[in-house]
Scaffold this motif. Structure first.
Motif, short mmCIF file in Angstrom:
data_model
loop_
_atom_site.label_atom_id
_atom_site.label_comp_id
_atom_site.label_asym_id
_atom_site.label_seq_id
_atom_site.Cartn_x
_atom_site.Cartn_y
_atom_site.Cartn_z
N VAL A 160 0.86 -1.18 0.00
CA VAL A 160 0.00 0.00 0.00
C VAL A 160 0.90 1.23 0.00
CG1 VAL A 160 -1.85 1.24 1.16
CG2 VAL A 160 -1.80 -1.26 1.23
N CYS A 161 0.92 1.94 -1.11
CA CYS A 161 1.72 3.16 -1.25
C CYS A 161 0.86 4.34 -0.83
CB CYS A 161 2.18 3.33 -2.68
SG CYS A 161 3.14 1.95 -3.32
N GLN A 182 -1.94 -12.51 2.88
CA GLN A 182 -0.81 -13.09 3.60
C GLN A 182 0.12 -12.03 4.19
OE1 GLN A 182 2.49 -15.23 1.46
NE2 GLN A 182 1.78 -16.97 2.69
N GLU A 183 0.48 -11.00 3.40
CA GLU A 183 1.49 -10.04 3.84
C GLU A 183 1.10 -8.63 3.40
OE1 GLU A 183 3.97 -9.03 6.05
OE2 GLU A 183 5.06 -10.82 5.40
N LEU A 184 1.29 -7.66 4.31
CA LEU A 184 1.08 -6.26 4.00
C LEU A 184 2.42 -5.53 4.03
CD1 LEU A 184 -2.12 -5.14 6.00
CD2 LEU A 184 -1.80 -5.03 3.52
N LEU A 185 2.69 -4.76 2.98
CA LEU A 185 3.87 -3.91 2.94
C LEU A 185 3.41 -2.46 3.04
CD1 LEU A 185 5.82 -5.64 0.02
CD2 LEU A 185 5.81 -6.22 2.46
N LEU A 186 3.95 -1.72 3.98
CA LEU A 186 3.49 -0.37 4.29
C LEU A 186 4.51 0.64 3.77
CD1 LEU A 186 2.39 -1.02 7.99
CD2 LEU A 186 1.05 -1.35 5.89
N ILE A 187 4.05 1.54 2.90
CA ILE A 187 4.95 2.52 2.27
C ILE A 187 4.38 3.92 2.49
CG2 ILE A 187 6.09 3.21 0.12
CD1 ILE A 187 5.20 0.37 -0.94
N ALA A 188 5.18 4.81 3.02
CA ALA A 188 4.79 6.21 3.19
C ALA A 188 6.05 7.00 3.55
CB ALA A 188 3.72 6.37 4.27
N ARG A 189 5.94 8.32 3.54
CA ARG A 189 7.10 9.16 3.83
C ARG A 189 7.34 9.31 5.33
NH1 ARG A 189 4.48 12.04 -0.39
NH2 ARG A 189 5.68 12.06 -2.33
N ASN A 190 6.29 9.41 6.11
CA ASN A 190 6.43 9.71 7.54
C ASN A 190 6.64 8.42 8.34
OD1 ASN A 190 5.58 10.26 10.37
ND2 ASN A 190 5.22 12.32 9.57
N ASN A 196 3.23 3.89 13.85
CA ASN A 196 1.95 3.89 14.56
C ASN A 196 0.94 2.97 13.88
OD1 ASN A 196 2.90 5.71 16.45
ND2 ASN A 196 2.06 7.50 15.41
N LEU A 197 0.91 3.00 12.53
CA LEU A 197 -0.01 2.13 11.79
C LEU A 197 0.38 0.67 11.98
CD1 LEU A 197 -2.37 1.78 9.79
CD2 LEU A 197 -0.70 2.06 7.93
N GLN A 198 1.66 0.39 11.92
CA GLN A 198 2.12 -0.99 12.12
C GLN A 198 1.74 -1.49 13.51
OE1 GLN A 198 6.37 -1.76 12.79
NE2 GLN A 198 6.33 -3.12 11.00
N ASN A 199 1.88 -0.64 14.50
CA ASN A 199 1.52 -1.01 15.86
C ASN A 199 0.01 -1.25 15.98
OD1 ASN A 199 4.18 -0.76 16.65
ND2 ASN A 199 3.95 1.31 17.44
N GLU A 200 -0.78 -0.41 15.32
CA GLU A 200 -2.24 -0.57 15.35
C GLU A 200 -2.66 -1.89 14.73
OE1 GLU A 200 -6.12 1.10 12.95
OE2 GLU A 200 -4.43 2.46 13.21
N LEU A 201 -2.08 -2.19 13.57
CA LEU A 201 -2.45 -3.41 12.86
C LEU A 201 -1.87 -4.67 13.51
CD1 LEU A 201 -1.83 -2.22 9.17
CD2 LEU A 201 -4.03 -2.37 10.34
N GLY A 202 -0.74 -4.50 14.15
CA GLY A 202 -0.04 -5.67 14.70
C GLY A 202 0.61 -6.50 13.62
N ARG A 203 0.83 -5.88 12.47
CA ARG A 203 1.46 -6.59 11.36
C ARG A 203 1.88 -5.56 10.31
NH1 ARG A 203 -3.19 -9.40 7.63
NH2 ARG A 203 -1.32 -10.02 6.54
N GLY A 204 2.51 -6.06 9.25
CA GLY A 204 2.92 -5.19 8.15
C GLY A 204 4.40 -4.86 8.22
N LYS A 205 5.07 -4.93 7.07
CA LYS A 205 6.48 -4.58 6.98
C LYS A 205 6.62 -3.16 6.43
CE LYS A 205 8.23 -9.27 6.17
NZ LYS A 205 8.94 -10.16 5.21
N ILE A 206 7.45 -2.36 7.07
CA ILE A 206 7.72 -0.99 6.60
C ILE A 206 8.90 -1.04 5.65
CG2 ILE A 206 8.43 1.32 7.29
CD1 ILE A 206 7.00 0.82 9.97
N LEU A 207 8.66 -0.71 4.39
CA LEU A 207 9.70 -0.77 3.36
C LEU A 207 9.66 0.48 2.50
CD1 LEU A 207 9.31 -4.47 2.09
CD2 LEU A 207 11.02 -3.60 3.69
N SER A 208 10.75 0.72 1.80
CA SER A 208 10.77 1.80 0.81
C SER A 208 10.03 1.35 -0.44
CB SER A 208 12.21 2.18 0.46
OG SER A 208 12.81 1.12 -0.27
#
Length: 343
Positions: A160-161, A182-190, A196-208
């Motif tokens: 999700v960009c 199966q897997e969520l990849l989290l993309i954003a500038r901040n 905070n979003l990763q903590n809320e979801l309890g999942r998701g990898k933060i990547l460029s």
């Protein structure tokens, strides 16, 4: 009565549309003129529901253009949106949806502090961003289109960009709770908001962006394009589903890779013809029936007489509200725009 506040995609587009609509005094002018042009009501709209209800609306052209987002002209952009909102309110429109950059400018620059506009005290309860319905439609597009091209969500990686934006965070919550992705990849500038979003979801990898896109079976794009990055140079999977939820929707001109299916995200199709001309201007494939989901939210709120800011405030979209607006969307005959046979 409902209202829709919108804008065109560029100065060149605006000039061409002005000539088409019979406003040569606008069409022959440059950006400085458009910066001073007032908002205009340019379309009266009639929408019928499959329930038999009929509602009336108006389209307010804000005369904002994306070129006004430069640092030099940002005050002009802000003024454009506030003036368009004041125009809607002066015309006794009970619920108005902010389309395109309108809602982004309102939220990013905290325009709720600017209630007084040229003698009009804005009542923000009569405005909606339309983002809840947009997030819902994008999620349903992900579900239907992935199945159509043979991507199993249970084994899929979804990037999700723009994950921390209003629509992006809503999409992440739905995918987390309502699908078995199966897997969520989290993309954003901040990075703080990402954490905070990763903590809320309890999942998701933060990547460029460059790290995430080659790993993704599905890409949901609800962000502005980062400067200096050519997305067409980033290798994508084959097959890959790319939901273009930005505005203007132009990722199909930037990506020419085999097996990449690009779907216009956040677009709905109505079961009945809509009496208007504005969707011809933005070149919808079927302008009598297709429209932006944010605009459809304004219509749905009018059908239901929910004259309230249903979508308002950053990151306030919940799965429960998406389900609520989704139910009335189906009730009144709207459905997600999907991949066409042969894509």
């Amino acid at each position: 009565m409902f209202g829709l506040i919108g804008h065109l995609t560029s100065l060149e587009h605006a000039q061409a549309v002005a000539h088409k609509l019979g406003y040569p005094e606008y069409g022959n002018q440059g950006l400085d003129f458009w910066c001073s042009a007032p908002p205009q009501i340019i379309d009266d709209i009639t929408v019928k529901s499959i329930t038999g209800q009929t509602i009336q609306g108006k389209y307010v052209e804000s005369c904002f253009l994306p070129e006004m987002l430069s640092q030099k002209r940002i005050k002009t952009a802000i003024r454009k949106i506030l003036n368009a909102m004041a125009c809607a309110q002066k015309n006794n429109i009970e619920i108005t949806a902010l389309g395109g950059f309108s809602s982004i400018i309102f939220e990013n620059f905290n325009l709720k502090q600017n209630k007084q506009v040229r003698g009009v005290e804005l009542d923000f309860s009569h405005f909606t961003t339309g983002n809840t319905h947009t997030a819902y439609i994008i999620c349903r597009q992900v579900e239907a289109a992935s199945q159509a091209i043979g991507i199993d969500l249970a084994q899929a990686t979804v990037a999700v960009c723009g994950a921390t934006g209003d629509i992006g965070s809503g999409v992440c919550r739905w995918l987390d709770r309502k699908t078995n992705v199966q897997e969520l990849l989290l993309i954003a500038r901040n990075q703080e908001r990402l954490q905070n979003l990763q903590n809320e979801l309890g999942r998701g990898k933060i990547l460029s962006l460059e790290e995430a896109l080659p790993l993704a079976d599905i890409v949901v794009w609800v962000a502005s394009m980062p400067r200096g990055i050519d997305i067409g140079e980033i290798p994508l999977k084959n097959p890959c589903l790319l939901i273009d939820g930005g505005y203007p929707k132009n990722l199909d001109t930037k990506i020419q890779q085999p097996g990449v299916h690009i779907l216009k995200g956040g677009i709905v199709e109505h079961s009945l013809d809509i009496d208007w001309k504005i969707m011809e201007i933005v070149e919808m494939d079927s302008p009598d029936r297709q429209l932006f989901a944010c605009f459809a939210e304004g219509m749905l709120l009018e059908f239901e007489k929910w004259h309230t800011n249903f979508s308002w405030g950053r990151n306030q979209i919940t799965v429960e509200k998406m389900e609520k607006i989704g139910a009335v969307s189906i009730k009144h005959g709207f459905k997600p725009y999907l991949l066409k046979t042969g894509n």
